[in-house]
Design a protein around this motif. Structure first.
Motif, PDB file in Angstrom:
ATOM      1  N   VAL A   1      -6.031   2.963  -2.960  1.00 22.61           N
ATOM      2  CA  VAL A   1      -5.466   2.718  -1.839  1.00 22.61           C
ATOM      3  C   VAL A   1      -5.943   3.158  -0.645  1.00 22.61           C
ATOM      4  O   VAL A   1      -6.297   2.069   0.315  1.00 22.61           O
ATOM      5  CB  VAL A   1      -3.921   2.847  -1.868  1.00 22.61           C
ATOM      6  CG1 VAL A   1      -3.318   2.214  -0.363  1.00 22.61           C
ATOM      7  CG2 VAL A   1      -3.093   2.195  -3.034  1.00 22.61           C
TER       8      VAL A   1
ATOM      9  N   ALA B   1       0.976  -1.099   0.106  1.00 17.47           N
ATOM     10  CA  ALA B   1      -0.047  -0.009   0.141  1.00 17.47           C
ATOM     11  C   ALA B   1       1.014   1.236   0.042  1.00 17.47           C
ATOM     12  O   ALA B   1       0.589   1.991  -0.661  1.00 17.47           O
ATOM     13  CB  ALA B   1      -0.900  -0.016   1.139  1.00 17.47           C
TER      14      ALA B   1
ATOM     15  N   SER C   1      -7.913   0.843   2.229  1.00 14.40           N
ATOM     16  CA  SER C   1      -7.326   1.015   3.755  1.00 14.40           C
ATOM     17  C   SER C   1      -8.775   1.373   4.612  1.00 14.40           C
ATOM     18  O   SER C   1      -8.685   0.672   5.681  1.00 14.40           O
ATOM     19  CB  SER C   1      -6.523   2.114   3.870  1.00 14.40           C
ATOM     20  OG  SER C   1      -6.309   2.495   5.315  1.00 14.40           O
TER      21      SER C   1
ATOM     22  N   LEU D   1      -4.583  -4.766  -4.207  1.00 12.47           N
ATOM     23  CA  LEU D   1      -3.603  -3.916  -4.057  1.00 12.47           C
ATOM     24  C   LEU D   1      -2.382  -4.468  -5.407  1.00 12.47           C
ATOM     25  O   LEU D   1      -2.080  -3.600  -6.132  1.00 12.47           O
ATOM     26  CB  LEU D   1      -2.679  -3.906  -2.883  1.00 12.47           C
ATOM     27  CG  LEU D   1      -3.144  -3.146  -1.708  1.00 12.47           C
ATOM     28  CD1 LEU D   1      -2.765  -3.310  -0.384  1.00 12.47           C
ATOM     29  CD2 LEU D   1      -3.507  -1.820  -1.958  1.00 12.47           C
TER      30      LEU D   1
ATOM     31  N   LYS E   1      -4.699   6.303  -8.059  1.00 11.21           N
ATOM     32  CA  LYS E   1      -4.384   4.792  -7.301  1.00 11.21           C
ATOM     33  C   LYS E   1      -4.130   5.096  -5.929  1.00 11.21           C
ATOM     34  O   LYS E   1      -4.283   4.340  -4.932  1.00 11.21           O
ATOM     35  CB  LYS E   1      -2.741   4.613  -8.029  1.00 11.21           C
ATOM     36  CG  LYS E   1      -2.678   3.858  -9.228  1.00 11.21           C
ATOM     37  CD  LYS E   1      -1.562   3.153  -9.806  1.00 11.21           C
ATOM     38  CE  LYS E   1      -1.783   2.431 -11.006  1.00 11.21           C
ATOM     39  NZ  LYS E   1      -0.438   1.824 -11.437  1.00 11.21           N
TER      40      LYS E   1
ATOM     41  N   ILE F   1       2.654   1.846  -3.458  1.00 10.87           N
ATOM     42  CA  ILE F   1       1.718   2.236  -4.462  1.00 10.87           C
ATOM     43  C   ILE F   1       1.587   3.874  -4.214  1.00 10.87           C
ATOM     44  O   ILE F   1       1.520   4.661  -5.310  1.00 10.87           O
ATOM     45  CB  ILE F   1       0.508   1.550  -4.562  1.00 10.87           C
ATOM     46  CG1 ILE F   1       0.829   0.135  -4.820  1.00 10.87           C
ATOM     47  CG2 ILE F   1      -0.654   2.101  -5.636  1.00 10.87           C
ATOM     48  CD1 ILE F   1      -0.554  -0.881  -4.737  1.00 10.87           C
TER      49      ILE F   1
ATOM     50  N   TYR G   1      -4.714  -7.662  -0.225  1.00  7.40           N
ATOM     51  CA  TYR G   1      -3.576  -7.840  -0.790  1.00  7.40           C
ATOM     52  C   TYR G   1      -3.416  -8.079  -2.210  1.00  7.40           C
ATOM     53  O   TYR G   1      -2.936  -7.432  -3.374  1.00  7.40           O
ATOM     54  CB  TYR G   1      -2.702  -8.775  -0.342  1.00  7.40           C
ATOM     55  CG  TYR G   1      -1.198  -9.210  -0.878  1.00  7.40           C
ATOM     56  CD1 TYR G   1      -0.341  -8.447  -0.515  1.00  7.40           C
ATOM     57  CD2 TYR G   1      -0.991 -10.158  -1.899  1.00  7.40           C
ATOM     58  CE1 TYR G   1       1.134  -8.614  -1.215  1.00  7.40           C
ATOM     59  CE2 TYR G   1       0.131 -10.424  -2.511  1.00  7.40           C
ATOM     60  CZ  TYR G   1       1.356  -9.581  -2.162  1.00  7.40           C
ATOM     61  OH  TYR G   1       2.341  -9.647  -2.728  1.00  7.40           O
TER      62      TYR G   1
ATOM     63  N   GLU H   1      -1.329  -2.195  -8.530  1.00  7.67           N
ATOM     64  CA  GLU H   1      -0.002  -2.054  -8.924  1.00  7.67           C
ATOM     65  C   GLU H   1       0.299  -2.217 -10.187  1.00  7.67           C
ATOM     66  O   GLU H   1       1.191  -1.526 -10.872  1.00  7.67           O
ATOM     67  CB  GLU H   1       0.960  -2.825  -7.875  1.00  7.67           C
ATOM     68  CG  GLU H   1       2.377  -2.740  -8.044  1.00  7.67           C
ATOM     69  CD  GLU H   1       3.183  -3.511  -7.224  1.00  7.67           C
ATOM     70  OE1 GLU H   1       4.293  -3.255  -7.155  1.00  7.67           O
ATOM     71  OE2 GLU H   1       2.930  -4.546  -7.092  1.00  7.67           O
TER      72      GLU H   1
END
Length: 251
Positions: A85, A18, A89, A106, A81, A21, A103, A110
């Motif tokens: 993220v 996180a 979160s 993410l 992006k 990114i 994960y 990415e």
């Protein structure tokens, strides 16, 4: 909270990915650290420690003898992006997303390519250049020349950066292209005010986000990152100014 090695490794993977990114997308240092700490806290870890710079992230967890460092080699501006993220979160904090699911999402973020295709970025840079001419009290006769010059300058930055991974050199070459093209258009009678065309055309290259992030990091107490980003913004501005100055001196 005492974690097993496997659990600690999973939490650390999510936090570091996180942070990576966000930092590569142009987020401020304090925002990256805050997001990583919130993700760890949502996983039941009250003590997490991070040290974020523009080129590296160091992260560790209390209760686990584990510390990792990752290097950040490329940085750009992709606030989409950063927002994605932040959304992940929040979902982790609200318990609506597991670590494994977070994960996987993410990793998908990415691997995503740039949000906008090259032709659209080029069109936006061109129109922005023309609009800046009007903002700086230029005439409508210089709107189209500024669009052409600004588009060529932006395209030159992308092209040179593709082959030479030195950002300052790419922007220096782009400013040379802008200066030469603007001078040529004025000489053939397509443009009128050389200074307005040049000023409008270099605006898409100006490191506005880097300057803003440097000031916000300094105000948040992250002196190292703030000074580093400020120096980067200064060198970028210097490269742009030097290229234009050389052209104006020659002609």
């Amino acid at each position: 909270m005492k974690l097993s090695q496997e659990e600690a490794h999973q939490v650390m993977q999510v936090c570091l990915l996180a942070g990576k990114i966000m930092l590569m997308g142009g987020a401020e240092t304090y925002r990256v650290e805050d997001t990583m700490s919130r993700i760890a806290a949502a996983c039941g870890i009250s003590g997490s420690h991070s040290f974020v710079t523009p080129t590296a992230i160091i992260f560790s967890l209390d209760g686990a003898e584990l510390t990792k460092l990752i290097r950040i080699s490329n940085r750009s501006t992709d606030l989409r992006k950063v927002d994605q993220v932040n959304s992940i979160s929040r979902k982790i904090s609200n318990r609506t997303l597991t670590l494994r699911e977070a994960y996987d999402q993410l990793k998908k973020i990415e691997k995503e390519e740039e949000a906008y295709p090259l032709w659209l970025q080029l069109l936006a840079a061109s129109i922005a250049s023309g609009c800046f001419v009007i903002i700086f009290l230029g005439g409508w006769a210089d709107f189209l020349p500024a669009c052409i010059v600004g588009g060529l300058g932006f395209l030159s930055t992308l092209y040179v950066h593709h082959f030479v991974k030195v950002r300052f050199f790419a922007e220096f070459v782009a400013s040379l292209v802008i200066g030469i093209t603007a001078y040529g258009l004025v000489q053939v009678g397509i443009g009128r005010e050389l200074d307005k065309i040049i000023i409008g055309s270099v605006m898409p290259l100006v490191p506005g986000l880097a300057i803003t992030n440097a000031l916000r990091d300094l105000m948040a107490g992250h002196l190292f990152s703030g000074v580093s980003k400020g120096a980067e913004a200064f060198l970028t501005s210097f490269a742009i100014g030097a290229g234009i100055a050389i052209i104006l001196t020659i002609f």
